[in-house]
Design an enzyme around this catalytic site. Structure first.
Site, mmCIF file in Angstrom:
data_model
loop_
_atom_site.group_PDB
_atom_site.id
_atom_site.type_symbol
_atom_site.label_atom_id
_atom_site.label_comp_id
_atom_site.label_asym_id
_atom_site.label_seq_id
_atom_site.Cartn_x
_atom_site.Cartn_y
_atom_site.Cartn_z
ATOM 1 N N ARG A 10 0.865 -1.174 0.000
ATOM 2 C CA ARG A 10 0.000 0.000 0.000
ATOM 3 C C ARG A 10 0.906 1.230 0.000
ATOM 4 N NH1 ARG A 10 -1.956 -3.695 3.834
ATOM 5 N NH2 ARG A 10 -4.058 -4.423 3.374
ATOM 6 N N LYS A 34 -1.667 -2.150 7.905
ATOM 7 C CA LYS A 34 -2.874 -1.769 8.639
ATOM 8 C C LYS A 34 -2.846 -2.391 10.033
ATOM 9 C CE LYS A 34 -6.168 -0.952 4.957
ATOM 10 N NZ LYS A 34 -7.455 -1.357 4.406
ATOM 11 N N HIS A 102 -2.987 1.795 -5.353
ATOM 12 C CA HIS A 102 -3.796 0.579 -5.312
ATOM 13 C C HIS A 102 -3.930 -0.068 -6.691
ATOM 14 C CE1 HIS A 102 -4.813 0.179 -1.164
ATOM 15 N NE2 HIS A 102 -5.705 -0.735 -1.447
ATOM 16 N N ARG A 105 -1.609 -2.857 -6.725
ATOM 17 C CA ARG A 105 -2.079 -4.007 -5.941
ATOM 18 C C ARG A 105 -3.084 -4.821 -6.755
ATOM 19 N NH1 ARG A 105 -1.373 -4.459 -0.415
ATOM 20 N NH2 ARG A 105 -3.459 -5.202 0.061
ATOM 21 N N HIS A 128 -4.086 -9.580 3.543
ATOM 22 C CA HIS A 128 -5.473 -9.348 3.927
ATOM 23 C C HIS A 128 -5.834 -10.259 5.091
ATOM 24 C CE1 HIS A 128 -6.721 -7.745 -0.279
ATOM 25 N NE2 HIS A 128 -6.264 -6.791 0.489
ATOM 26 N N TYR A 137 -10.376 -7.756 -5.209
ATOM 27 C CA TYR A 137 -9.280 -7.606 -6.156
ATOM 28 C C TYR A 137 -9.410 -8.577 -7.329
ATOM 29 C CZ TYR A 137 -6.829 -4.646 -2.880
ATOM 30 O OH TYR A 137 -6.471 -3.625 -2.052
#
Length: 173
Positions: A10, A34, A102, A105, A128, A137
């Site tokens: 990210r 995150k 993104h 990604r 994730h 995605y």
């Protein structure tokens, strides 16, 4: 950008990288994502080479321990917004729609799925926690699905006849 593309980082993760996060001997990089979770990721050779080129030839000599710093004084760590701006300018130069970091990604996830990776494998690479996040995605590739759709139209009976004709054991029965 190589780190974003090869590792699926990210923008904020790339912006937060510190010099101490790189373990050249082990070929790994520690990424804080995150929820302040830090994970060690393998550093693919092309991404490592691009990173080394930046650190040795592009990054200004300064006191900051951040991997990515501004190229003009006062040298400061790049912010996630600055990473998005760099990505936006790269999209402009390439003639692509501005979609931010993104976009890379999504491209990595799509490339992995086309190469046969499962959603859980893609989710692991993208770090994730939920497979639902990964499924976002998984863009449908109409061209890749077209042959499957044609194959699915064949009735199971016709498919059975076709398989029996191709299987030497089935022909003997």
């Amino acid at each position: 950008m190589s780190l974003l593309a090869r590792l699926g980082l990210r923008g904020a993760e790339a912006a937060g990288l510190q010099l101490g996060d790189i373990d050249w001997r082990a070929g790994e990089i520690a990424v804080t994502g995150k929820g302040s979770r830090t994970e060690r990721l393998p550093l693919p050779a092309p991404a490592g080479e691009a990173l080394a080129a930046w650190l040795c030839g592009g990054r200004p000599a300064c006191q900051s321990r951040a991997v990515f710093v501004t190229v003009r004084r006062p040298y400061r760590q790049l912010t996630p917004e600055a990473v998005r701006a760099v990505m936006g300018r790269a999209c402009d130069r390439a003639g692509l729609e501005r979609r931010g970091a993104h976009l890379l990604r999504h491209a990595l996830a799509t490339e992995m799925l086309r190469a046969g990776a499962s959603l859980p494998e893609v989710g692991q690479v993208l770090r994730h926690r939920s497979q639902l996040s990964t499924s976002l995605y998984a863009k449908v590739d109409q061209d890749a699905l077209r042959p499957l759709a044609r194959y699915a139209r064949v009735s199971s009976e016709a498919l059975g006849r076709w398989q029996a004709g191709r299987d030497p054991a089935a022909r003997k029965r």
